[in-house]
Design a protein around this motif. Structure first.
Motif: not given
Length: 286
Positions: A201-202, A206, A210-212, A284-286
């Motif tokens: 995922a990370p 990401r 640009q997904l997570g 996804f931004g964190g």
């Protein structure tokens, strides 16, 4: 050639082809998935016949292979939605049974077995194509990254189950269906799949798509994929035992049949599509 050499040679040919089709997507991926669905359906109907079924094999093979192509056409906005396609498949098989089976040819059994084969093999391959063109996936790399996630989690689950099961041994999982599988191996598969999803995922989703996932969701996804993969493996073992065969066929040198290679993915691909829609986070931004 030894069995090991055959397995390695098949993998060296098959893996690059599969990865290339996943990367390029479009007609190349649809064709690969259609070929897998058609070959897998042939194996399924072969086993069904050995178990006493009376499938409309040729009809089922064509329809199973057609479903990934229908998914391709749907992405191109040229085909009807999935529920309509599924209904048309059933109606087509019922219609063929009129001439191919008649009143005395066990039409109910023939139609039921044929529909099951199309759904069991063709449907999941269509979901493989839909995962490649998943919602929010923008660009070739994003779609490939999403489809590879459940595929890699499945491989991790298989490898984790194999090595942990061989190391720890212990009580059997379901010995009547698959004597070699242990409870420790099943737990090892769950852990390996969850770990891979948490890392993927990370480090891949990401930056590439640009997904997570939030960390907990990634672990949950990995666990659910492993559960689906192990159920898929057990289901194929159940079918082979019913048919009295060791392998679904001998189409792949050193590996047995197509179903022997994709049995886990038949459960993983549709389950992943549903779970990803619930868990995956765009932007996804964190």
């Amino acid at each position: 050639m030894s069995e090991l050499a055959k397995r390695v040679a098949s993998a060296l040919v098959g893996a690059p082809v599969a990865l290339a089709c996943i990367w390029f997507g479009d007609a190349a991926l649809a064709t690969l998935l259609a070929a897998i669905a058609g070959a897998g359906a042939w194996e399924f109907y072969r086993m069904a016949a050995l178990a006493g079924g009376a499938p409309l094999a040729r009809t089922g093979i064509v329809l199973a292979a057609a479903l990934p192509l229908v998914a391709h056409a749907h992405v191109l906005r040229l085909a009807t939605p999935a529920p309509a396609a599924a209904l048309l498949v059933v109606l087509a098989i019922l219609s063929v049974a009129i001439w191919r089976r008649g009143v005395t040819g066990k039409p109910l059994l023939a139609v039921a077995t044929t529909v099951l084969g199309v759904a069991y093999v063709g449907g999941p391959m269509a979901y493989g194509y839909l995962l490649r063109y998943f919602d929010w996936a923008v660009g070739r790399g994003a779609g490939a990254a999403i489809l590879l996630l459940p595929v890699l989690c499945t491989w991790a689950s298989d490898i984790g189950a194999y090595f942990v099961g061989r190391t720890l041994k212990g009580p059997k999982l379901i010995p009547a269906v698959s004597p070699g599988k242990t409870i420790s191996g099943a737990v090892g598969g769950l852990a390996a799949s969850a770990a891979l999803a948490a890392a993927y995922a990370p480090f891949v989703l990401r930056p590439v798509a640009q997904l997570g996932f939030a960390p907990g969701r990634a672990l949950l996804f990995g666990v659910l994929v492993s559960v689906a993969a192990q159920l898929g493996d057990l289901v194929e073992s159940l079918l082979k035992r019913d048919a009295g065969v060791k392998d679904s066929s001998h189409l792949i040198p050193g590996h047995g049949g197509v179903l022997d290679r994709v049995d886990s993915l038949l459960f993983v691909l549709p389950v992943s599509y549903v779970v990803l829609r619930a868990l995956l986070l765009p932007a996804f931004g964190g």
